[in-house]
Design an enzyme around this catalytic site. Structure first.
Site, PDB file in Angstrom:
ATOM      1  N   THR A  13       0.815  -1.224   0.000  1.00  9.63           N
ATOM      2  CA  THR A  13       0.000   0.000   0.000  1.00  9.63           C
ATOM      3  C   THR A  13       0.849   1.274   0.000  1.00  9.63           C
ATOM      4  O   THR A  13       0.315   2.366  -0.157  1.00  9.63           O
ATOM      5  CB  THR A  13      -0.913   0.022   1.248  1.00  9.63           C
ATOM      6  OG1 THR A  13      -0.095  -0.230   2.390  1.00  9.63           O
ATOM      7  CG2 THR A  13      -2.018  -1.023   1.153  1.00  9.63           C
ATOM      8  N   GLY A  14       2.165   1.162   0.211  1.00  3.19           N
ATOM      9  CA  GLY A  14       3.027   2.341   0.353  1.00  3.19           C
ATOM     10  C   GLY A  14       3.463   2.925  -0.988  1.00  3.19           C
ATOM     11  O   GLY A  14       3.072   2.437  -2.063  1.00  3.19           O
ATOM     12  N   ARG A  40      -3.472  -2.926  10.193  1.00  2.00           N
ATOM     13  CA  ARG A  40      -4.542  -1.919  10.017  1.00  2.00           C
ATOM     14  C   ARG A  40      -5.328  -2.166   8.746  1.00  2.00           C
ATOM     15  O   ARG A  40      -6.511  -1.877   8.666  1.00  2.00           O
ATOM     16  CB  ARG A  40      -3.931  -0.505   9.910  1.00  2.00           C
ATOM     17  CG  ARG A  40      -3.245   0.020  11.122  1.00  2.00           C
ATOM     18  CD  ARG A  40      -2.685   1.428  10.856  1.00  2.00           C
ATOM     19  NE  ARG A  40      -1.538   1.443   9.943  1.00  2.00           N
ATOM     20  CZ  ARG A  40      -0.292   1.161  10.306  1.00  2.00           C
ATOM     21  NH1 ARG A  40      -0.033   0.861  11.565  1.00  2.00           N
ATOM     22  NH2 ARG A  40       0.705   1.182   9.431  1.00  2.00           N
ATOM     23  N   ARG A 114      21.030  -4.489   4.140  1.00  2.00           N
ATOM     24  CA  ARG A 114      21.948  -4.111   3.038  1.00  2.00           C
ATOM     25  C   ARG A 114      23.414  -4.347   3.354  1.00  2.00           C
ATOM     26  O   ARG A 114      24.186  -4.749   2.488  1.00  2.00           O
ATOM     27  CB  ARG A 114      21.759  -2.633   2.673  1.00  2.00           C
ATOM     28  CG  ARG A 114      20.517  -2.352   1.861  1.00  2.00           C
ATOM     29  CD  ARG A 114      20.441  -0.885   1.490  1.00  2.00           C
ATOM     30  NE  ARG A 114      19.111  -0.553   1.023  1.00  2.00           N
ATOM     31  CZ  ARG A 114      18.485   0.586   1.303  1.00  2.00           C
ATOM     32  NH1 ARG A 114      19.065   1.520   2.026  1.00  2.00           N
ATOM     33  NH2 ARG A 114      17.278   0.796   0.844  1.00  2.00           N
ATOM     34  N   CYS A 153      17.732   4.902  -2.398  1.00  2.00           N
ATOM     35  CA  CYS A 153      17.370   5.551  -3.667  1.00  2.00           C
ATOM     36  C   CYS A 153      18.379   6.614  -4.118  1.00  2.00           C
ATOM     37  O   CYS A 153      18.591   6.803  -5.317  1.00  2.00           O
ATOM     38  CB  CYS A 153      15.973   6.155  -3.580  1.00  2.00           C
ATOM     39  SG  CYS A 153      15.653   7.065  -2.076  1.00  2.00           S
ATOM     40  N   GLN A 179      16.584  15.794  -2.640  1.00  4.00           N
ATOM     41  CA  GLN A 179      15.771  14.589  -2.738  1.00  4.00           C
ATOM     42  C   GLN A 179      14.268  14.884  -2.683  1.00  4.00           C
ATOM     43  O   GLN A 179      13.801  15.695  -1.884  1.00  4.00           O
ATOM     44  CB  GLN A 179      16.167  13.614  -1.624  1.00  4.00           C
ATOM     45  CG  GLN A 179      17.616  13.171  -1.765  1.00  4.00           C
ATOM     46  CD  GLN A 179      18.066  12.157  -0.731  1.00  4.00           C
ATOM     47  OE1 GLN A 179      19.184  12.246  -0.246  1.00  4.00           O
ATOM     48  NE2 GLN A 179      17.228  11.175  -0.395  1.00  4.00           N
ATOM     49  N   GLY A 183      10.376  10.187  -1.727  1.00  4.64           N
ATOM     50  CA  GLY A 183      11.431   9.394  -1.091  1.00  4.64           C
ATOM     51  C   GLY A 183      11.173   9.177   0.387  1.00  4.64           C
ATOM     52  O   GLY A 183      11.746   8.272   0.997  1.00  4.64           O
ATOM     53  N   ARG A 238      16.109  17.545   1.678  1.00  7.00           N
ATOM     54  CA  ARG A 238      14.770  17.252   1.139  1.00  7.00           C
ATOM     55  C   ARG A 238      14.240  18.516   0.493  1.00  7.00           C
ATOM     56  O   ARG A 238      14.269  19.591   1.116  1.00  7.00           O
ATOM     57  CB  ARG A 238      13.831  16.828   2.289  1.00  7.00           C
ATOM     58  CG  ARG A 238      12.459  16.391   1.822  1.00  7.00           C
ATOM     59  CD  ARG A 238      12.456  15.023   1.181  1.00  7.00           C
ATOM     60  NE  ARG A 238      12.767  13.967   2.127  1.00  7.00           N
ATOM     61  CZ  ARG A 238      13.123  12.733   1.760  1.00  7.00           C
ATOM     62  NH1 ARG A 238      13.213  12.400   0.485  1.00  7.00           N
ATOM     63  NH2 ARG A 238      13.395  11.813   2.675  1.00  7.00           N
ATOM     64  N   HIS A 245      15.377  12.365  -7.601  1.00 10.82           N
ATOM     65  CA  HIS A 245      16.463  12.885  -6.760  1.00 10.82           C
ATOM     66  C   HIS A 245      17.555  13.475  -7.654  1.00 10.82           C
ATOM     67  O   HIS A 245      18.129  12.784  -8.510  1.00 10.82           O
ATOM     68  CB  HIS A 245      17.086  11.758  -5.929  1.00 10.82           C
ATOM     69  CG  HIS A 245      16.190  11.214  -4.856  1.00 10.82           C
ATOM     70  ND1 HIS A 245      14.995  11.776  -4.467  1.00 10.82           N
ATOM     71  CD2 HIS A 245      16.355  10.122  -4.043  1.00 10.82           C
ATOM     72  CE1 HIS A 245      14.456  11.072  -3.488  1.00 10.82           C
ATOM     73  NE2 HIS A 245      15.262  10.058  -3.223  1.00 10.82           N
ATOM     74  N   THR A 331      11.389   6.441  -7.072  1.00 11.65           N
ATOM     75  CA  THR A 331      10.526   5.264  -6.831  1.00 11.65           C
ATOM     76  C   THR A 331      10.556   4.284  -8.004  1.00 11.65           C
ATOM     77  O   THR A 331       9.995   3.206  -7.923  1.00 11.65           O
ATOM     78  CB  THR A 331       9.053   5.633  -6.497  1.00 11.65           C
ATOM     79  OG1 THR A 331       8.446   6.231  -7.649  1.00 11.65           O
ATOM     80  CG2 THR A 331       8.965   6.548  -5.300  1.00 11.65           C
TER      81      THR A 331
HETATM   82  P1  NAP Z   1       5.550   4.046   2.898  1.00  6.67           P
HETATM   83  O1  NAP Z   1       4.891   4.789   1.800  1.00  6.67           O
HETATM   84  O2  NAP Z   1       5.492   4.598   4.272  1.00  6.67           O
HETATM   85  O3  NAP Z   1       4.931   2.548   2.917  1.00  6.67           O
HETATM   86  C1  NAP Z   1       5.197   1.643   3.950  1.00  6.67           C
HETATM   87  C2  NAP Z   1       4.509   0.318   3.696  1.00  6.67           C
HETATM   88  O4  NAP Z   1       4.811  -0.556   4.788  1.00  6.67           O
HETATM   89  C3  NAP Z   1       2.981   0.407   3.629  1.00  6.67           C
HETATM   90  O5  NAP Z   1       2.485  -0.559   2.747  1.00  6.67           O
HETATM   91  C4  NAP Z   1       2.567   0.051   5.050  1.00  6.67           C
HETATM   92  O6  NAP Z   1       1.280  -0.539   5.158  1.00  6.67           O
HETATM   93  C5  NAP Z   1       3.600  -1.001   5.391  1.00  6.67           C
HETATM   94  N1  NAP Z   1       3.738  -1.109   6.849  1.00  6.67           N
HETATM   95  C6  NAP Z   1       3.940  -0.108   7.744  1.00  6.67           C
HETATM   96  N2  NAP Z   1       3.949  -0.615   9.001  1.00  6.67           N
HETATM   97  C7  NAP Z   1       3.751  -1.942   8.890  1.00  6.67           C
HETATM   98  C8  NAP Z   1       3.622  -3.012   9.830  1.00  6.67           C
HETATM   99  N3  NAP Z   1       3.733  -2.806  11.141  1.00  6.67           N
HETATM  100  N4  NAP Z   1       3.409  -4.267   9.351  1.00  6.67           N
HETATM  101  C9  NAP Z   1       3.315  -4.497   8.012  1.00  6.67           C
HETATM  102  N5  NAP Z   1       3.395  -3.527   7.076  1.00  6.67           N
HETATM  103  C10 NAP Z   1       3.614  -2.270   7.513  1.00  6.67           C
HETATM  104  O7  NAP Z   1       7.092   3.817   2.599  1.00  6.67           O
HETATM  105  P2  NAP Z   1       7.830   3.681   1.168  1.00  6.67           P
HETATM  106  O8  NAP Z   1       8.323   5.000   0.731  1.00  6.67           O
HETATM  107  O9  NAP Z   1       7.002   2.860   0.264  1.00  6.67           O
HETATM  108  O10 NAP Z   1       9.151   2.893   1.582  1.00  6.67           O
HETATM  109  C11 NAP Z   1       9.154   1.485   1.817  1.00  6.67           C
HETATM  110  C12 NAP Z   1      10.591   1.013   2.024  1.00  6.67           C
HETATM  111  O11 NAP Z   1      11.329   1.277   0.828  1.00  6.67           O
HETATM  112  C13 NAP Z   1      11.326   1.722   3.166  1.00  6.67           C
HETATM  113  O12 NAP Z   1      12.204   0.806   3.776  1.00  6.67           O
HETATM  114  C14 NAP Z   1      12.114   2.806   2.426  1.00  6.67           C
HETATM  115  O13 NAP Z   1      13.254   3.206   3.136  1.00  6.67           O
HETATM  116  C15 NAP Z   1      12.472   2.094   1.147  1.00  6.67           C
HETATM  117  N6  NAP Z   1      12.712   2.947  -0.024  1.00  6.67           N
HETATM  118  C16 NAP Z   1      11.860   3.950  -0.350  1.00  6.67           C
HETATM  119  C17 NAP Z   1      12.100   4.718  -1.479  1.00  6.67           C
HETATM  120  C18 NAP Z   1      11.195   5.840  -1.915  1.00  6.67           C
HETATM  121  O14 NAP Z   1      11.562   6.563  -2.866  1.00  6.67           O
HETATM  122  N7  NAP Z   1      10.047   6.056  -1.264  1.00  6.67           N
HETATM  123  C19 NAP Z   1      13.194   4.435  -2.294  1.00  6.67           C
HETATM  124  C20 NAP Z   1      14.056   3.387  -1.932  1.00  6.67           C
HETATM  125  C21 NAP Z   1      13.804   2.657  -0.793  1.00  6.67           C
HETATM  126  P3  NAP Z   1      -0.019   0.295   5.680  1.00  6.67           P
HETATM  127  O15 NAP Z   1      -0.475   1.126   4.517  1.00  6.67           O
HETATM  128  O16 NAP Z   1      -0.965  -0.784   6.015  1.00  6.67           O
HETATM  129  O17 NAP Z   1       0.434   1.112   6.842  1.00  6.67           O
END
Ligand code: NAP
Length: 352
Positions: A13-14, A40, A114, A153, A179, A183, A238, A245, A331
């Site tokens: 969902t994220g 949730r 990592r 990223c 960034q 992100g 940021r 980025h 992303t």
């Molecule tokens: P995000 O938008 O906050 O999404 C987080 C995801 O994790 C959501 O699906 C959330 O589900 C789930 N989650 C949160 N708490 C949880 C729990 N207790 N149990 C199970 N699932 C849970 O974050 P994101 O940006 O997608 O990033 C995800 C990962 O990728 C992170 O480790 C981040 O550092 C890494 N990353 C991100 C980027 C980027 O550009 N955004 C790039 C490279 C790496 P709910 O919706 O149910 O809360």
């Protein structure tokens, strides 16, 4: 062509999970079988659980799919999967990915594993041979599956541009990032903190950039990685941009190549994804722009469907040797697109 692998997405969902869903539509090798998120949202239809952030429509079958809890039992109850894409928050990824890794190939976007010595940190164009580490990991941990990771990223764009410069002998790198908001995930940075503003701090980011690039550009030495031997200093900010980025990079080289030689090295840089013609590989991983004011996130982030790094403003530097700007979609190449490319590499090598 390999049989289609059924995949689970953890963190579906994220911001990154949604990008996986978007990019996997019509993928020739992978199809989505299970989507998982937090307690949730477990039991809800995806369309009710996620605030869909992509500019394309939610795929119909995914909209109606039920989200499941993020544990092996719940995922196995929901479907039979061959491999797992994890975009879980870093803090949660440590134990959860290990539970899945004991049985499944896990392709992780999280930071938790990592830097584990037996876990590959992969950019398929740079270090496809580091995938061999999974054999060490499986032996040491007694696992059927494995965990493999992609870099942070902001590291991905930087490392892809440093790889072709290694032939000139890199001794020092300084980088300042600008960034994008996506992100920080969703909902990420509060609007009142970022409107009309730049935030000169991203928790943990500088440390990740300063360590990960050395592992990626290092060499596989039997059963472990010997880090690349140069110094890297990062300063991360940021900015009020949705995706992409932008990074200002200064590099000190042992040799003094001409700008033409450097540009040729960037342009000719290709790796395993291009040789193997992996489905998500950009034809050219680095694209050079010659305009004086490019790359810019708004215009250049989607180059090669977001899988290429765009370099511009390449010039000599009076203190270091070279300076340039690079831009990558955080992303896509920096997250889901990079994760899918890594999985394609493992499948093509018969490792997943
Ligand atoms: P995000 O938008 O906050 O999404 C987080 C995801 O994790 C959501 O699906 C959330 O589900 C789930 N989650 C949160 N708490 C949880 C729990 N207790 N149990 C199970 N699932 C849970 O974050 P994101 O940006 O997608 O990033 C995800 C990962 O990728 C992170 O480790 C981040 O550092 C890494 N990353 C991100 C980027 C980027 O550009 N955004 C790039 C490279 C790496 P709910 O919706 O149910 O809360």
């Amino acid at each position: 062509m390999p049989n289609k692998r059924k995949v689970a997405i953890l963190g579906a969902t994220g911001a990154v999970g949604q990008r996986y869903i978007q990019l996997l539509q019509g993928h020739p090798w992978f199809e989505i079988e299970v989507i998982a998120a937090s307690e949730r949202n477990a039991g809800k239809k995806f369309k009710d659980a996620a605030n869909w952030l992509m500019t394309t429509e939610i795929p119909k079958e995914i909209a109606e799919m039920s989200v499941v809890n993020t544990d092996v039992t719940s995922v196995e109850k929901a479907g039979k999967v061959d491999l797992v894409f994890s975009s879980l928050p870093g803090g949660l990824a440590g134990t959860t990915e290990a539970e899945f890794g004991a049985q499944y190939p896990v392709f992780s976007k999280a930071s938790a594993h990592r830097m584990d010595p037996d876990v590959p940190l992969i950019i398929p164009e740079i270090n496809p041979d580091h995938t061999e580490l999974i054999k060490v990991q499986q032996k040491q941990r007694g696992w059927k599956g494995f965990i493999t990771t992609d870099p942070n990223c902001s590291t991905i764009g930087l490392a892809i541009t440093l790889a072709p410069l290694m032939q000139f002998g890199i001794s020092q790198v300084m980088v300042t990032t600008m960034q994008a908001l996506s992100g920080a995930g969703y909902p990420g940075v509060a609007s009142l903190d970022i409107v009309d503003n730049v935030i000169p701090f991203i928790s943990g980011e500088e440390d990740k950039m300063e360590t990960e690039a050395l592992k990626i550009l290092g060499s596989l030495d039997g059963t472990s990685i010997k880090n690349a031997n140069f110094k890297l200093s990062a300063s991360c900010n940021r900015v009020n941009v949705k995706d992409g980025h932008l990074e200002s990079v200064f590099v000190k080289l042992d040799n003094e190549p001409s700008l033409e030689e450097v540009e040729e090295a960037f342009t000719n840089f290709k790796g395993a994804p291009q040789k193997l013609k992996l489905p998500s590989a950009p034809v050219q991983p680095i694209i050079i722009r010659h305009e004086e004011n490019r790359p810019q996130p708004r215009y250049d982030k989607d180059a090669a469907c977001g899988q290429a790094v765009v370099v511009g403003r390449l010039r000599k530097d009076p203190i270091m040797t070279l300076k340039y700007m690079c831009l990558s979609h955080n992303t896509i190449r920096g997250a889901a697109g990079g994760g899918i490319l890594s999985a394609e590499l493992y499948v093509a090598k018969g490792l997943a």
